[in-house]
Design a protein around this motif. Structure first.
Motif, PDB file in Angstrom:
ATOM      1  N   GLY A  57      91.338   5.446  51.480  1.00  0.00           N
ATOM      2  CA  GLY A  57      91.725   5.569  50.117  1.00  0.00           C
ATOM      3  C   GLY A  57      91.729   4.322  49.422  1.00  0.00           C
ATOM      4  O   GLY A  57      92.253   3.216  50.231  1.00  0.00           O
ATOM      5  N   TYR A  58      91.057   3.875  48.340  1.00  0.00           N
ATOM      6  CA  TYR A  58      91.005   2.771  47.634  1.00  0.00           C
ATOM      7  C   TYR A  58      91.785   2.783  46.357  1.00  0.00           C
ATOM      8  O   TYR A  58      91.536   1.782  45.626  1.00  0.00           O
ATOM      9  CB  TYR A  58      89.629   2.285  47.587  1.00  0.00           C
ATOM     10  CG  TYR A  58      88.909   3.350  46.829  1.00  0.00           C
ATOM     11  CD1 TYR A  58      88.398   4.429  47.598  1.00  0.00           C
ATOM     12  CD2 TYR A  58      88.478   3.286  45.672  1.00  0.00           C
ATOM     13  CE1 TYR A  58      87.346   5.366  47.136  1.00  0.00           C
ATOM     14  CE2 TYR A  58      87.517   4.146  44.818  1.00  0.00           C
ATOM     15  CZ  TYR A  58      87.208   5.242  45.601  1.00  0.00           C
ATOM     16  OH  TYR A  58      86.436   6.291  44.746  1.00  0.00           O
ATOM     17  N   GLY A  59      92.109   3.916  45.604  1.00  0.00           N
ATOM     18  CA  GLY A  59      92.516   4.078  44.594  1.00  0.00           C
ATOM     19  C   GLY A  59      94.118   4.745  44.615  1.00  0.00           C
ATOM     20  O   GLY A  59      95.239   4.279  45.258  1.00  0.00           O
ATOM     21  N   SER A  60      94.350   5.926  43.973  1.00  0.00           N
ATOM     22  CA  SER A  60      95.582   6.395  44.130  1.00  0.00           C
ATOM     23  C   SER A  60      96.242   7.012  45.596  1.00  0.00           C
ATOM     24  O   SER A  60      97.292   6.905  45.846  1.00  0.00           O
ATOM     25  CB  SER A  60      95.725   7.627  43.142  1.00  0.00           C
ATOM     26  OG  SER A  60      94.741   8.660  43.645  1.00  0.00           O
ATOM     27  N   LEU A  61      94.923   6.751  46.493  1.00  0.00           N
ATOM     28  CA  LEU A  61      95.278   7.486  47.823  1.00  0.00           C
ATOM     29  C   LEU A  61      96.193   6.434  48.494  1.00  0.00           C
ATOM     30  O   LEU A  61      96.690   6.811  49.650  1.00  0.00           O
ATOM     31  CB  LEU A  61      94.055   7.998  48.475  1.00  0.00           C
ATOM     32  CG  LEU A  61      93.336   9.242  48.042  1.00  0.00           C
ATOM     33  CD1 LEU A  61      92.179   9.535  48.554  1.00  0.00           C
ATOM     34  CD2 LEU A  61      94.515  10.362  48.361  1.00  0.00           C
ATOM     35  N   GLU A 108      90.348  15.219  44.248  1.00  0.00           N
ATOM     36  CA  GLU A 108      89.443  14.425  43.887  1.00  0.00           C
ATOM     37  C   GLU A 108      88.013  15.059  43.370  1.00  0.00           C
ATOM     38  O   GLU A 108      86.786  14.762  43.664  1.00  0.00           O
ATOM     39  CB  GLU A 108      88.805  13.656  45.392  1.00  0.00           C
ATOM     40  CG  GLU A 108      90.045  12.992  46.163  1.00  0.00           C
ATOM     41  CD  GLU A 108      90.582  11.816  45.169  1.00  0.00           C
ATOM     42  OE1 GLU A 108      89.788  11.431  44.414  1.00  0.00           O
ATOM     43  OE2 GLU A 108      91.758  11.700  45.384  1.00  0.00           O
ATOM     44  N   TYR A 129      85.120  13.339  41.930  1.00  0.00           N
ATOM     45  CA  TYR A 129      84.404  12.495  42.748  1.00  0.00           C
ATOM     46  C   TYR A 129      83.390  13.236  43.390  1.00  0.00           C
ATOM     47  O   TYR A 129      83.588  14.335  44.143  1.00  0.00           O
ATOM     48  CB  TYR A 129      85.207  11.696  43.527  1.00  0.00           C
ATOM     49  CG  TYR A 129      86.087  10.876  42.705  1.00  0.00           C
ATOM     50  CD1 TYR A 129      87.270  11.456  42.093  1.00  0.00           C
ATOM     51  CD2 TYR A 129      86.258   9.354  43.142  1.00  0.00           C
ATOM     52  CE1 TYR A 129      87.818  10.370  41.538  1.00  0.00           C
ATOM     53  CE2 TYR A 129      86.994   8.590  42.461  1.00  0.00           C
ATOM     54  CZ  TYR A 129      87.705   8.970  41.649  1.00  0.00           C
ATOM     55  OH  TYR A 129      88.709   8.035  40.900  1.00  0.00           O
ATOM     56  N   TYR A 147      98.637   4.897  36.330  1.00  0.00           N
ATOM     57  CA  TYR A 147      97.806   4.859  37.425  1.00  0.00           C
ATOM     58  C   TYR A 147      97.340   3.467  38.034  1.00  0.00           C
ATOM     59  O   TYR A 147      97.423   3.141  38.901  1.00  0.00           O
ATOM     60  CB  TYR A 147      96.454   5.682  37.008  1.00  0.00           C
ATOM     61  CG  TYR A 147      95.221   5.703  38.078  1.00  0.00           C
ATOM     62  CD1 TYR A 147      95.230   6.548  39.156  1.00  0.00           C
ATOM     63  CD2 TYR A 147      94.315   4.676  37.989  1.00  0.00           C
ATOM     64  CE1 TYR A 147      94.124   6.697  39.785  1.00  0.00           C
ATOM     65  CE2 TYR A 147      93.359   4.633  39.065  1.00  0.00           C
ATOM     66  CZ  TYR A 147      93.382   5.663  39.762  1.00  0.00           C
ATOM     67  OH  TYR A 147      92.279   5.792  40.730  1.00  0.00           O
TER      68      TYR A 147
HETATM   69  C1  SIN Z   1      90.856   6.938  46.329  1.00  0.00           C
HETATM   70  O1  SIN Z   1      92.009   6.728  46.032  1.00  0.00           O
HETATM   71  O2  SIN Z   1      90.309   6.788  47.212  1.00  0.00           O
HETATM   72  C2  SIN Z   1      90.077   7.899  45.226  1.00  0.00           C
HETATM   73  C3  SIN Z   1      90.193   7.578  43.831  1.00  0.00           C
HETATM   74  C4  SIN Z   1      91.629   7.954  43.319  1.00  0.00           C
HETATM   75  O3  SIN Z   1      91.833   9.230  43.624  1.00  0.00           O
HETATM   76  O4  SIN Z   1      92.209   7.253  42.555  1.00  0.00           O
END
Ligand code: SIN
Length: 185
Positions: A7-11, A86, A89, A152
């Motif tokens: 995960g690179y965002g909310s994850l 997701e 995505y 977010y």
């Molecule tokens: C992620 O977090 O990896 C995907 C983008 C998100 O859900 O913010």
């Protein structure tokens, strides 16, 4: 066999599924960008919000958090959950995760990552690049079923701070959003 989700965002701050291990690390050859439109979580079809996606970038790295899911039933539940969360995505990639800057071998190979591609034919919500000010103004305005878009951004800023990663794009945007909000009040 265990699977890993990167995960690179909310994850980074909220997995939302059961996992056995969380590993802070980075992937190579990508940068995090607020280029994806969100009409289902942090915006609406009328006022899309912006969330992060990954853009290929030679020589760059992107920090995040990886989750190991061992049990088969946990994997099934997690993947079904992520399909929904997701769903805007459009691409799944399998990436190597590194934990040391000068390590030649990855700590984890083949972690699943969700990417929103810039191809408008398959990803109708893609918004792409814009100035920091324009992106920030859009974030200030947008709100969706998961909450305000600014939340977010601030949660991500804080999550990156907690894992010790300095992402200029995120910091610049958060500062600009704070400036706009303080101007409005
Ligand atoms: C992620 O977090 O990896 C995907 C983008 C998100 O859900 O913010």
């Amino acid at each position: 066999m265990a699977i890993w989700v990167f995960g690179y965002g909310s994850l980074i701050s909220k997995a939302g599924f059961n996992y056995d291990e969380r590993l802070v690390g980075f992937i190579k050859g990508y940068r995090r960008v607020f280029y994806q439109g969100s009409t289902d979580h942090r915006g609406t079809p009328e006022f899309p919000g912006r969330t992060v996606t990954l853009e290929p970038a030679e020589g760059e790295i992107c920090w995040g958090a990886a989750y190991k899911i061992s049990k088969e039933e946990d994997q099934e539940i997690a993947l079904t959950y992520l399909e929904v969360r997701e769903k805007q995505y459009d691409r799944k990639e399998y990436v190597d995760i590194f934990t040391e800057l000068n390590a030649a071998t990855p700590a984890v190979s083949g972690a699943l990552v969700y990417i929103a591609s810039p191809d408008k034919k398959v990803n109708v919500n893609y918004l792409g690049p814009a100035s920091v000010e324009d992106i920030a103004r859009q974030i200030v305005q947008a709100e969706g079923p998961s909450g305000p878009n600014r939340e977010y951004l601030f949660v991500l800023e804080n999550a990156l701070l907690q894992i010790g990663s300095k992402d200029e794009h995120v910091i610049d945007l958060a500062n600009e959003v704070r400036r706009i909000i303080s101007e409005e009040n």
